[in-house]
Motif scaffolding. Structure first.
Motif, PDB file in Angstrom:
ATOM      1  N   LEU A  56       1.008  -1.383   0.339  1.00  0.00           N
ATOM      2  CA  LEU A  56       0.055   0.215   0.037  1.00  0.00           C
ATOM      3  C   LEU A  56       1.320   1.005  -0.119  1.00  0.00           C
ATOM      4  O   LEU A  56       0.940   2.457  -0.440  1.00  0.00           O
ATOM      5  CB  LEU A  56      -0.964  -0.057   1.323  1.00  0.00           C
ATOM      6  N   LEU A  57       2.249   1.631   1.185  1.00  0.00           N
ATOM      7  CA  LEU A  57       2.407   2.078   1.296  1.00  0.00           C
ATOM      8  C   LEU A  57       3.611   2.803  -0.518  1.00  0.00           C
ATOM      9  O   LEU A  57       3.158   3.636  -0.688  1.00  0.00           O
ATOM     10  CB  LEU A  57       3.730   2.081   1.597  1.00  0.00           C
ATOM     11  N   VAL A  58       3.812   1.654  -0.937  1.00  0.00           N
ATOM     12  CA  VAL A  58       4.693   1.808  -2.201  1.00  0.00           C
ATOM     13  C   VAL A  58       3.972   2.063  -3.189  1.00  0.00           C
ATOM     14  O   VAL A  58       3.913   2.977  -3.935  1.00  0.00           O
ATOM     15  CB  VAL A  58       5.433   0.471  -2.787  1.00  0.00           C
ATOM     16  N   LEU A  59       2.928   1.901  -2.953  1.00  0.00           N
ATOM     17  CA  LEU A  59       1.662   1.921  -4.552  1.00  0.00           C
ATOM     18  C   LEU A  59       1.258   3.367  -4.798  1.00  0.00           C
ATOM     19  O   LEU A  59       1.168   4.157  -5.314  1.00  0.00           O
ATOM     20  CB  LEU A  59       0.746   1.058  -4.754  1.00  0.00           C
ATOM     21  N   THR A  60       0.859   4.065  -3.057  1.00  0.00           N
ATOM     22  CA  THR A  60       0.306   5.448  -3.180  1.00  0.00           C
ATOM     23  C   THR A  60       1.694   5.743  -3.205  1.00  0.00           C
ATOM     24  O   THR A  60       1.501   7.192  -3.650  1.00  0.00           O
ATOM     25  CB  THR A  60      -0.160   5.677  -1.851  1.00  0.00           C
ATOM     26  N   GLY A  61       2.523   5.664  -2.443  1.00  0.00           N
ATOM     27  CA  GLY A  61       3.695   6.711  -2.848  1.00  0.00           C
ATOM     28  C   GLY A  61       4.419   6.407  -4.530  1.00  0.00           C
ATOM     29  O   GLY A  61       4.325   7.905  -5.021  1.00  0.00           O
ATOM     30  N   VAL A  62       3.613   5.367  -5.580  1.00  0.00           N
ATOM     31  CA  VAL A  62       4.197   6.104  -7.074  1.00  0.00           C
ATOM     32  C   VAL A  62       2.954   6.953  -7.814  1.00  0.00           C
ATOM     33  O   VAL A  62       3.386   7.461  -8.136  1.00  0.00           O
ATOM     34  CB  VAL A  62       4.241   4.854  -7.224  1.00  0.00           C
ATOM     35  N   VAL A  63       2.431   6.586  -7.274  1.00  0.00           N
ATOM     36  CA  VAL A  63       0.492   7.144  -7.131  1.00  0.00           C
ATOM     37  C   VAL A  63       1.270   8.753  -6.626  1.00  0.00           C
ATOM     38  O   VAL A  63       1.036   9.776  -8.055  1.00  0.00           O
ATOM     39  CB  VAL A  63      -0.511   7.239  -6.753  1.00  0.00           C
ATOM     40  N   LEU A  64       1.422   9.056  -5.619  1.00  0.00           N
ATOM     41  CA  LEU A  64       1.596  10.163  -5.529  1.00  0.00           C
ATOM     42  C   LEU A  64       2.694  11.259  -6.404  1.00  0.00           C
ATOM     43  O   LEU A  64       2.845  12.706  -6.861  1.00  0.00           O
ATOM     44  CB  LEU A  64       2.201  10.526  -4.194  1.00  0.00           C
ATOM     45  N   LEU A  65       3.386  10.446  -6.624  1.00  0.00           N
ATOM     46  CA  LEU A  65       4.832  10.806  -7.362  1.00  0.00           C
ATOM     47  C   LEU A  65       4.350  10.915  -8.939  1.00  0.00           C
ATOM     48  O   LEU A  65       4.735  12.325  -9.362  1.00  0.00           O
ATOM     49  CB  LEU A  65       5.970   9.726  -7.633  1.00  0.00           C
ATOM     50  N   PHE A  66       3.488  10.014  -9.456  1.00  0.00           N
ATOM     51  CA  PHE A  66       3.766  10.361 -10.540  1.00  0.00           C
ATOM     52  C   PHE A  66       2.422  11.617 -10.894  1.00  0.00           C
ATOM     53  O   PHE A  66       2.256  12.483 -11.578  1.00  0.00           O
ATOM     54  CB  PHE A  66       2.071   9.504 -11.150  1.00  0.00           C
ATOM     55  N   MET A  67       1.873  11.733  -9.540  1.00  0.00           N
ATOM     56  CA  MET A  67       0.519  12.817  -9.624  1.00  0.00           C
ATOM     57  C   MET A  67       1.698  14.729  -9.803  1.00  0.00           C
ATOM     58  O   MET A  67       1.137  15.359 -10.020  1.00  0.00           O
ATOM     59  CB  MET A  67      -0.508  12.905  -8.929  1.00  0.00           C
ATOM     60  N   LYS A  68       2.548  14.312  -8.818  1.00  0.00           N
ATOM     61  CA  LYS A  68       3.632  15.876  -8.556  1.00  0.00           C
ATOM     62  C   LYS A  68       4.712  15.532  -9.953  1.00  0.00           C
ATOM     63  O   LYS A  68       5.445  16.463 -10.095  1.00  0.00           O
ATOM     64  CB  LYS A  68       4.134  15.354  -7.213  1.00  0.00           C
ATOM     65  N   HIS A  69       4.372  14.791 -10.985  1.00  0.00           N
ATOM     66  CA  HIS A  69       4.981  14.486 -11.926  1.00  0.00           C
ATOM     67  C   HIS A  69       6.394  14.657 -11.729  1.00  0.00           C
ATOM     68  O   HIS A  69       7.357  14.765 -12.400  1.00  0.00           O
ATOM     69  CB  HIS A  69       4.877  15.994 -12.972  1.00  0.00           C
ATOM     70  N   PHE A  70       6.731  13.204 -11.065  1.00  0.00           N
ATOM     71  CA  PHE A  70       8.167  13.598 -10.672  1.00  0.00           C
ATOM     72  C   PHE A  70       9.347  14.564 -10.260  1.00  0.00           C
ATOM     73  O   PHE A  70      10.526  14.091 -10.607  1.00  0.00           O
ATOM     74  CB  PHE A  70       8.931  12.098 -11.196  1.00  0.00           C
ATOM     75  N   GLU A  71       8.670  14.803  -9.126  1.00  0.00           N
ATOM     76  CA  GLU A  71       8.915  16.184  -9.155  1.00  0.00           C
ATOM     77  C   GLU A  71       9.381  16.548  -7.222  1.00  0.00           C
ATOM     78  O   GLU A  71       8.970  16.582  -7.001  1.00  0.00           O
ATOM     79  CB  GLU A  71       8.314  17.726  -8.967  1.00  0.00           C
ATOM     80  N   VAL A  72      10.619  15.928  -6.738  1.00  0.00           N
ATOM     81  CA  VAL A  72      11.149  15.440  -5.824  1.00  0.00           C
ATOM     82  C   VAL A  72      12.002  17.082  -5.200  1.00  0.00           C
ATOM     83  O   VAL A  72      12.608  16.939  -5.905  1.00  0.00           O
ATOM     84  CB  VAL A  72      11.177  14.055  -5.135  1.00  0.00           C
TER      85      VAL A  72
END
Length: 130
Positions: A56-72
């Motif tokens: 769950l943590l990995v999947l939601t983390g990847v979705v959040l990354l995608f939503m932020k266009h991988f800008e970290v």
């Protein structure tokens, strides 16, 4: 409620759940151990819960990354490394084989707990490097 906020809430709930799972599963290394193996009571339940929570943590983390266009931020990379350290330490602590002593298993649990504390600290502080 927008999708980003909903995913973020799910991700934070997963983080709270992984804290609970690690603490609950830690008791198997201290009570009713069998030789060098943790207490077998609830082994399948705790393993399934831990795997589901990490997934769950990995999947939601990847979705959040995608939503932020991988800008970290730069601290995000430290968070990922600490997450991998936590996973590796938990794998060492709870592997099925009897090759690791109980002291090594407890050390793996300790390293995982410290990694989790540092991850939470990074998320709260959000340091600026550079």
């Amino acid at each position: 409620m927008d999708a980003h906020l909903l995913i973020k809430i799910i991700h934070m709930c997963g983080a709270a759940l992984i804290i609970f799972v690690i603490l609950a599963r830690a008791s198997t290394l201290f009570k009713c151990t069998q030789g060098n193996l943790p207490n077998p009571a609830g082994r399948k339940f705790f393993t399934a819960l831990q795997h589901a929570t990490v997934t769950l943590l990995v999947l939601t983390g990847v979705v959040l990354l995608f939503m932020k266009h991988f800008e970290v931020q730069p601290w995000f990379y430290a968070k990922v490394v600490l997450f991998l350290v936590m996973l590796s330490s938990l794998a060492k602590a709870y592997k099925k084989e009897d090759t690791a002593s109980l002291v090594q298993r407890r050390a793996g649990l300790f390293i995982a707990a410290i990694s989790l504390i540092f991850i939470i600290t990074l998320v709260i502080i959000k340091p600026i490097f550079g």
